[in-house]
Design a protein around this motif. Structure first.
Motif, PDB file in Angstrom:
ATOM      1  N   ALA A 198      -3.984  10.577  -1.982  1.00  0.00           N
ATOM      2  CA  ALA A 198      -3.081   9.622  -1.621  1.00  0.00           C
ATOM      3  C   ALA A 198      -1.654   9.096  -2.181  1.00  0.00           C
ATOM      4  O   ALA A 198      -1.022   8.834  -1.229  1.00  0.00           O
ATOM      5  N   PHE A 199      -1.460   9.658  -3.604  1.00  0.00           N
ATOM      6  CA  PHE A 199      -0.600   9.101  -4.189  1.00  0.00           C
ATOM      7  C   PHE A 199       0.105  10.275  -4.025  1.00  0.00           C
ATOM      8  O   PHE A 199       0.694  10.361  -3.532  1.00  0.00           O
TER       9      PHE A 199
ATOM     10  N   GLY B 147      -9.222  11.725  -2.869  1.00  0.00           N
ATOM     11  CA  GLY B 147      -9.540  10.512  -1.922  1.00  0.00           C
ATOM     12  C   GLY B 147      -7.977   9.926  -2.598  1.00  0.00           C
ATOM     13  O   GLY B 147      -6.453   9.660  -1.662  1.00  0.00           O
ATOM     14  N   ALA B 148      -8.394   9.562  -3.963  1.00  0.00           N
ATOM     15  CA  ALA B 148      -7.126   8.670  -4.335  1.00  0.00           C
ATOM     16  C   ALA B 148      -6.181   9.856  -5.006  1.00  0.00           C
ATOM     17  O   ALA B 148      -4.993   8.706  -4.685  1.00  0.00           O
TER      18      ALA B 148
ATOM     19  N   ALA C 142      -9.332   7.445   2.238  1.00  0.00           N
ATOM     20  CA  ALA C 142      -8.251   6.473   1.506  1.00  0.00           C
ATOM     21  C   ALA C 142      -6.986   6.883   2.179  1.00  0.00           C
ATOM     22  O   ALA C 142      -5.989   5.832   1.550  1.00  0.00           O
TER      23      ALA C 142
ATOM     24  N   ALA D 132     -14.716  10.509  -4.516  1.00  0.00           N
ATOM     25  CA  ALA D 132     -13.197   9.596  -4.393  1.00  0.00           C
ATOM     26  C   ALA D 132     -12.139   9.792  -5.576  1.00  0.00           C
ATOM     27  O   ALA D 132     -11.287   9.313  -4.663  1.00  0.00           O
ATOM     28  N   ASP D 133     -12.086  10.611  -6.559  1.00  0.00           N
ATOM     29  CA  ASP D 133     -11.553  10.828  -6.742  1.00  0.00           C
ATOM     30  C   ASP D 133     -10.251  11.768  -6.417  1.00  0.00           C
ATOM     31  O   ASP D 133      -8.808  11.534  -6.040  1.00  0.00           O
TER      32      ASP D 133
ATOM     33  N   THR E 156       0.649  -1.036  -0.172  1.00  0.00           N
ATOM     34  CA  THR E 156       0.056   0.202  -0.050  1.00  0.00           C
ATOM     35  C   THR E 156       0.846   1.488  -0.223  1.00  0.00           C
ATOM     36  O   THR E 156       2.413   1.385   0.568  1.00  0.00           O
TER      37      THR E 156
ATOM     38  N   GLU F 279      -7.106   3.194   3.220  1.00  0.00           N
ATOM     39  CA  GLU F 279      -7.531   2.715   2.789  1.00  0.00           C
ATOM     40  C   GLU F 279      -5.905   2.197   1.797  1.00  0.00           C
ATOM     41  O   GLU F 279      -5.602   1.082   1.292  1.00  0.00           O
ATOM     42  N   GLU F 280      -5.199   2.835   2.107  1.00  0.00           N
ATOM     43  CA  GLU F 280      -3.834   2.832   1.747  1.00  0.00           C
ATOM     44  C   GLU F 280      -2.574   2.707   2.288  1.00  0.00           C
ATOM     45  O   GLU F 280      -1.736   2.812   2.334  1.00  0.00           O
TER      46      GLU F 280
END
Length: 251
Positions: free
Chosen positions: A227-228, A223-224, A25, A220-221, A2, A28-29
């Protein structure tokens, strides 16, 4: 593996719509998420959601406009293995839909004063720990942009521009010490509009209509991407803005 395994992340305003998406997010990672805000019940709901999905989350009532409260909480988090990520997503109290000529000074200046104060306090608290460990990411939300022609946004854009100036200066001062600062910039997220908001449908269509992809960014976009950006895979990114507007904003 992750993206955020072993990292501690504070999300201020973790009970809000964007804060919830980002916190989930991060968890989750693999991050250990510390949800900070003024309404414990909302934070507990998000924490329960994260734990139910197998993630790690802790809750603390923190007024992100109170210097002592922010510093004490950051110290407590850092004592649990370091402070790697800080993302302030509290509401700024902006008033929208009222033309500037009809707006009171208090309503106009509130988002500016709130945004600058809270972001300074939380970024400072995080940076003091991050420079000691030689790494960390402080994320901002909003970004500079063109004036809105179709809708009155009060002092919101002024607040975002002020935060960009702060973020740039922090990048210059903290970069040599291993700390990154990055802004996430959208063209609007329809999901954040209250269901009862009178002009919601019109604004949703306006946001999507300005994009090149024919759709707006989702929670969701956000959050993703957050996280990156917070991860070591984005370790070359600082003093920069990440455009997640689906083409509504052109760099």
């Amino acid at each position: 593996m992750t993206l955020l395994a072993g990292k501690n992340a504070i999300v201020y305003g973790g009970g809000g719509r964007i804060g919830t998406a980002v916190a989930c997010a991060f968890a989750e990672e693999g991050a250990r998420v510390f949800l900070a805000g003024r309404t414990r019940s909302r934070l507990e709901e998000v924490a329960s959601r994260i734990r139910a999905a197998g993630g790690s989350a802790e809750v603390a009532e923190v007024d992100a406009l109170d210097a002592r409260a922010v510093d004490d909480h950051a110290d407590a988090v850092a004592a649990q293995g370091g402070l790697d990520i800080s993302f302030n997503l509290i509401a700024h109290g902006d008033v929208q839909g009222t033309p500037l000529i009809d707006m009171t000074l208090a309503d106009y200046e509130r988002p500016v004063l709130t945004a600058v104060r809270t972001q300074f306090l939380t970024a400072r608290a995080a940076a003091r720990h991050m420079v000691k460990q030689g790494s960390g990411a402080i994320l901002f939300f909003g970004g500079a942009g063109e004036p809105m022609r179709e809708f009155a946004v009060g002092g919101l854009q002024v607040a975002f521009h002020a935060l960009e100036a702060m973020r740039r200066q922090l990048a210059a001062e903290l970069g040599p010490r291993g700390v990154r600062t990055v802004t996430l910039r959208t063209g609007g997220i329809p999901e954040t509009l209250p269901a009862e908001f009178e002009a919601r449908e019109e604004i949703e269509e306006n946001i999507a209509g300005k994009t090149m992809l024919g759709r707006a960014a989702t929670l969701a976009d956000v959050g993703a991407v957050a996280a990156f950006v917070a991860s070591d895979r984005a370790r070359t990114m600082t003093a920069s803005t990440v455009n997640i507007s689906c083409g509504a904003l052109v760099d």
